[in-house]
Design a protein around this motif. Structure first.
Motif: not given
Lengths: 200, 203
Positions: A161, A166-167, A158, A163
């Motif tokens: 940023x 995050x995933x 986060x 992804x």
């Protein structure tokens, strides 16, 4: 990755086991001294209402960052469902069964260990299941106070940023929670079947 | 900590929670009412909702980012989905688990199925449905705090600022109002729940 997973499980389950020991004792205690039951359950209820993130962060000034605030928060949150379910499980036993046990000459202690606790087990197990699943989620949050675990991936992701991170974090945490919920659900149904003689 | 900023963040928090709660009540209630007769379908919905419920809120919110980006919208969507589950489940339970003798009495009086639903099942189910809404409301106050991470604003912003800068004042300024909001939500919705108990059932 594996390291974070193990760290996550350790945090979630150590605090659960600790809460289990304390919670079941309190649950047994208040089922005997029922006057204490309502105040204790109410206090635990209020605690349960307060968002975990709030407790987690308030503990930082008190105990610093890292694993201690995480373990304390997890412990406090696990306590409530375990106390309540132990209490309810023990109280809601058919009085005729207790009378039968008394009639057989069992002492109070024997009734507790051989009758009340085994019959309360399915309800207690349901509490453990809820708590364990919840703990996986709170542990993910706890990464923000530096406790480690799979939440670390989410937070880093986060912040950057990113992804992928995050995933990785979000999916592994979700799968862990779902597997825990399903696995303990299976055990819960088994116990229930054994105790009541029929499936839930 | 500037008091006007704090007030602003509290308002943001309340607004986010409230919007999500209203929408999920409308959605959850409609889904519950429209599908309660189809046992297989509603069991499927419950299973799916249980599955969603097991996913930790933080993970769920994070998953919204690659899908919807940052800001209010993904946060509101995540909150709505989280709150749906207790509402749908309690609607089913409330409508279905009514003493069969009461339903039989209503049938005996010549009521149609629709009349039974509106005049018997729903009023009796209201307290249970309200209990679901209360659970959802308290849950949402907590999740809205986390939602500030994906840019939804609210008290979580102050809280996270405090945590990352190790500033005790900010931590307290975030955590204490959040805790209060949650307790107030619980108490207020609990009172409303009591008010919904049909007259004849009040002790």
């Amino acid at each position: 990755m594996i390291f974070r997973l193990i760290e996550h499980l350790q945090l979630a389950f150590y605090s659960l086991i600790l809460a289990l020991a304390v919670g079941i004792l309190i649950g047994i205690f208040i089922s005997k001294y029922t006057k204490l039951a309502i105040p204790i359950i109410s206090v635990a209820g209020i605690l349960d209402t307060i968002p975990s993130l709030a407790i987690l962060s308030v503990l930082i000034p008190l105990v610093g960052i890292g694993k201690p605030p995480a373990i304390i928060t997890l412990f406090l949150y696990s306590l409530m469902p375990i106390i309540r379910n132990t209490y309810v499980g023990i109280r809601e036993i058919n009085p005729a069964i207790i009378e039968a046990a008394e009639g057989m000459g069992m002492t109070e202690m024997q009734i507790l260990i051989k009758v009340r606790l085994p019959l309360a087990l399915p309800v207690i197990m349901a509490g453990i299941r809820t708590t364990a699943t919840f703990n996986i989620g709170i542990t993910a949050l706890a990464a923000v106070v530096g406790a480690g675990g799979l939440g670390t991936f989410i937070w880093t992701g986060l912040m950057l940023m990113d992804y992928d991170l995050m995933l990785i974090g979000a999916l592994t945490t979700s799968i862990l929670a779902i597997v825990t919920d399903a696995g303990l659900g299976l055990i819960e149904r088994r116990i229930k079947k054994r105790v009541t003689g029929r499936g839930g | 900590m500037d008091i006007s900023i704090l007030m602003l963040k509290i308002m943001e928090h309340v607004k986010l929670t409230f919007t999500a709660l209203i929408i999920s009540v409308a959605l959850g209630f409609s889904i519950g009412i429209l599908t309660w007769k189809y046992v297989k379908l509603s069991n499927l919905i419950i299973h799916f909702a249980n599955f969603i419920q097991a996913i930790p809120s933080l993970a769920f919110l994070t998953l919204m980012v690659p899908l919807f980006g940052l800001g209010d919208t993904p946060a509101t969507i995540a909150l709505i989905v989280r709150a749906l589950m207790p509402i749908i489940r309690n609607t089913y339970v409330g409508i279905r688990e009514i003493n069969p003798a009461i339903i039989e009495a209503a049938e005996g009086m010549g009521m149609t199925e629709m009349q039974i639903l509106i005049k018997v099942r729903l009023p009796l189910a209201l307290p249970v449905i309200m209990a679901g809404i209360r659970t959802a409301g308290v849950l949402l106050v907590g999740i809205a705090t986390i939602a500030s991470l994906i840019g939804a604003g609210g008290l979580g912003e102050i809280l996270f600022l405090g945590i990352t800068s190790m500033n005790t004042d900010f931590i307290l300024a975030g955590a204490i109002p959040v805790a209060f909001l949650a307790v107030i939500t619980e108490v207020v919705l609990g009172q409303i729940e009591k008010a919904f108990i049909p007259k004849g059932l009040k002790k």
